[in-house]
Design a protein around this motif. Structure first.
Motif, PDB file in Angstrom:
ATOM      1  N   GLU A 100      23.605   8.415  84.955  1.00 19.72           N
ATOM      2  CA  GLU A 100      22.152   7.650  85.346  1.00 19.72           C
ATOM      3  C   GLU A 100      21.889   8.476  86.295  1.00 19.72           C
ATOM      4  OE1 GLU A 100      20.798   3.314  87.007  1.00 19.72           O
ATOM      5  OE2 GLU A 100      22.791   3.850  87.187  1.00 19.72           O
ATOM      6  N   CYS A 158      16.095   3.207  84.114  1.00 13.90           N
ATOM      7  CA  CYS A 158      17.475   3.308  84.779  1.00 13.90           C
ATOM      8  C   CYS A 158      18.591   2.635  84.122  1.00 13.90           C
ATOM      9  CB  CYS A 158      17.490   3.079  86.201  1.00 13.90           C
ATOM     10  SG  CYS A 158      16.810   1.261  86.289  1.00 13.90           S
ATOM     11  N   THR A 168      21.026   0.724  86.325  1.00 12.48           N
ATOM     12  CA  THR A 168      21.256  -0.269  87.179  1.00 12.48           C
ATOM     13  C   THR A 168      19.980  -0.796  87.960  1.00 12.48           C
ATOM     14  OG1 THR A 168      23.472   0.781  87.828  1.00 12.48           O
ATOM     15  CG2 THR A 168      22.619  -0.902  89.540  1.00 12.48           C
ATOM     16  N   SER A 170      17.296  -2.603  90.396  1.00 17.37           N
ATOM     17  CA  SER A 170      17.158  -3.228  91.902  1.00 17.37           C
ATOM     18  C   SER A 170      16.688  -4.663  91.820  1.00 17.37           C
ATOM     19  CB  SER A 170      16.143  -2.335  92.487  1.00 17.37           C
ATOM     20  OG  SER A 170      14.755  -2.777  91.825  1.00 17.37           O
ATOM     21  N   LYS A 181      14.785  -6.488  88.519  1.00 14.61           N
ATOM     22  CA  LYS A 181      15.424  -7.669  87.902  1.00 14.61           C
ATOM     23  C   LYS A 181      14.338  -8.601  87.586  1.00 14.61           C
ATOM     24  CE  LYS A 181      20.230  -6.961  89.645  1.00 14.61           C
ATOM     25  NZ  LYS A 181      21.403  -7.586  90.387  1.00 14.61           N
ATOM     26  N   SER A 189      27.958  -5.144  79.805  1.00 15.30           N
ATOM     27  CA  SER A 189      28.137  -4.803  80.931  1.00 15.30           C
ATOM     28  C   SER A 189      28.015  -3.159  80.766  1.00 15.30           C
ATOM     29  CB  SER A 189      29.693  -5.082  81.444  1.00 15.30           C
ATOM     30  OG  SER A 189      29.981  -6.418  81.307  1.00 15.30           O
ATOM     31  N   PRO A 190      27.899  -2.662  81.824  1.00 13.75           N
ATOM     32  CA  PRO A 190      27.593  -1.025  81.782  1.00 13.75           C
ATOM     33  C   PRO A 190      29.187  -0.386  81.576  1.00 13.75           C
ATOM     34  CG  PRO A 190      26.803  -1.943  83.858  1.00 13.75           C
ATOM     35  CD  PRO A 190      27.663  -2.932  83.245  1.00 13.75           C
ATOM     36  N   GLU A 241      22.221   2.927  76.974  1.00 16.54           N
ATOM     37  CA  GLU A 241      22.063   1.984  78.147  1.00 16.54           C
ATOM     38  C   GLU A 241      20.970   2.028  78.940  1.00 16.54           C
ATOM     39  OE1 GLU A 241      26.121   1.382  79.961  1.00 16.54           O
ATOM     40  OE2 GLU A 241      27.257   1.761  78.244  1.00 16.54           O
TER      41      GLU A 241
END
Length: 454
Positions: free
Chosen positions: A207, A224, A226, A228, A232, A250-251, A259
């Motif tokens: 990432e 990305c 993940t 922020s 979200k 899930s990651p 992903e």
């Protein structure tokens, strides 16, 4: 080429044939695209929300329809974030080419060069898998690094439990079914491994590598893995084919095959850079990734580094799918026009993407009396071994070739139908009583007549 979880790609109804030459393309109007999306969301219930982005030399346009989640009121738009699935792969291969041009790796580097000495890498007849083979799906590695039983056992979240040690064990024990480089076979496992190797070489995680080397230089602040807290709030909820909400996967330790999350506005920036509508230090690497390099299992297509190329249309494309999301991105580098389509459902939207990309005609569903469908049901002879079955379920009509799954077809008129899963059409020929006696399959520039046998 889409879903990370899909075991096999869609198979065409007829025998493989080379597509005919491209015809002159005229982009559907904004009103037509808006109606196209509205029908898909409101009539066909394909997704709670769909966003389409278009870019060319005259600028960009975003058209959206629907909501962030089923039954919700918040509308999707160009800044809504979706999972983009296998479109991630073209970011991975861009990283590869960028690292090649920086002198950090070579396309012909063997994969064992970057792995721990304890990992045995698959070889055949003395030939090793290279980074190039991973990027062009010619490594001989399978679609997935884990088997059917593993998938069944971990169906709700299949990738996260599969750790680095598990992948290394798979590699050490895998026996290649053919020579390295001999044949195209779409491989999530291969692309996941490529991203892992590049991350090991760069000394950082995947990432971070994507964000630092691609997203920040291009001003893509919504791409990305993940999210922020602010992102979200713009993240669309995923849904299954029936419209029910699903849990996000899930990651995992191997995110490079599918992903990434992104928005239409961000992907339009990515397209702008690929079409050189904006200055970018990645331009040279981007040009290299879209060069046709190897044949695929479709005679009308070749594979570049990650990208698929429809050679008869000069369209560079990729699609994607995860649990709850589908996506499509394409561009014509010569004509400098590109499109992206994102949806928060697992229902296929490739027909929308291909229509906007100019590789499929815009087709509209006609209003017909569904009772006529009963006139067409039955079995039609394709050849000595295969039958083409037409069946009805309520107000829906389905087709199925022996040994394949069912595909729904939609009416353009009382006797002409089309498929949305891939570019194929049907014409039913009837007798004086209106009952079908033959059906003609129109696909890839060819017509195939099939007589009804029962």
């Amino acid at each position: 080429m889409s879903a990370r979880i899909t075991i096999a790609a869609l198979v065409c109804l007829a025998l493989a044939v080379v597509s005919g030459p491209a015809t002159e393309f005229s982009m559907p109007t904004g009103a037509e695209i808006s109606q196209f999306l509205q029908d898909a969301v409101e009539k066909e219930k394909r997704a709670p929300g769909i966003v389409a982005g278009i870019i060319g030399e005259k600028g960009t346009q975003v058209i959206a329809c629907g909501t962030l989640k089923g039954g919700g009121s918040e509308k999707v738009d160009g800044d809504t974030i979706f999972e983009i699935g296998s479109i991630t792969k073209v970011f991975t291969t861009l990283l590869l080419q960028d690292m090649v041009e920086r002198g950090e790796v070579k396309l012909d580097d063997p994969i064992g060069k970057f792995l721990p000495a304890s990992v045995k890498t698959p070889t055949r007849n003395g030939k090793e898998i290279t980074l190039y083979h991973l990027a062009t799906h010619t490594s001989g590695l399978p679609r997935l690094a884990f088997g059917t039983w593993y998938m069944i056992w971990h169906i709700d979240d299949p990738y996260a439990p599969f750790k680095v040690k598990d992948f290394y064990k798979f590699l050490s024990g895998y026996k290649l079914p053919r020579d390295v480089g001999a044949e195209f076979e779409y491989s999530n496992a291969g692309m996941a491994l490529l991203g892992h190797l590049l991350s090991l070489k760069a000394g950082t995680n995947y990432e971070t590598l994507v964000v630092q080397r691609i997203c920040k230089p291009l001003g893509m602040d919504s791409t990305c893995i993940t999210l922020s807290a602010e992102q979200k709030k713009r993240f669309a909820a995923g849904h299954d084919e029936s419209g029910d909400p699903v849990k996000n996967w899930s990651p995992s330790d191997f995110p490079a095959d599918g992903e990434l999350r992104s928005s239409a506005n961000d992907l339009l920036k990515f397209l702008a850079a690929n079409m050189e509508l904006m200055p970018s230090g990645l331009s040279s690497a981007m040009r290299a990734t879209r060069l046709p390099r190897e044949p695929t299992d479709d005679p009308s297509e070749k594979v570049g580094l990650g990208w698929m190329i429809k050679t008869n249309f000069n369209v560079v494309w990729h699609d994607g799918a995860t649990q709850g999301y589908v996506s499509y991105i394409a561009f014509n580098p010569a004509e400098r026009r590109g499109i992206v389509v994102l949806a928060n459902s697992q229902n296929n939207i490739d027909d929308i993407g291909e229509t906007l990309a100019g590789v499929r005609k815009l087709r509209k569903v006609a209003q017909v009396n569904h009772e006529i469908y009963s006139r067409y049901t039955g079995k039609y002879r394709l050849n000595d071994k295969k039958l083409f079955t037409v069946s009805r379920k309520g107000d829906r009509l389905f087709t199925q070739l022996t040994g394949q799954g069912k595909f729904e077809v939609f009416p353009e008129s009382e006797t002409e139908f089309f498929c949305k899963d891939f570019d194929a059409q049907l014409t039913f020929l009837t007798n004086g009583s209106g009952l079908a006696t033959e059906v003609i399959l129109h696909q890839s520039g060819k017509d195939r007549r099939m007589k009804k046998v029962k």
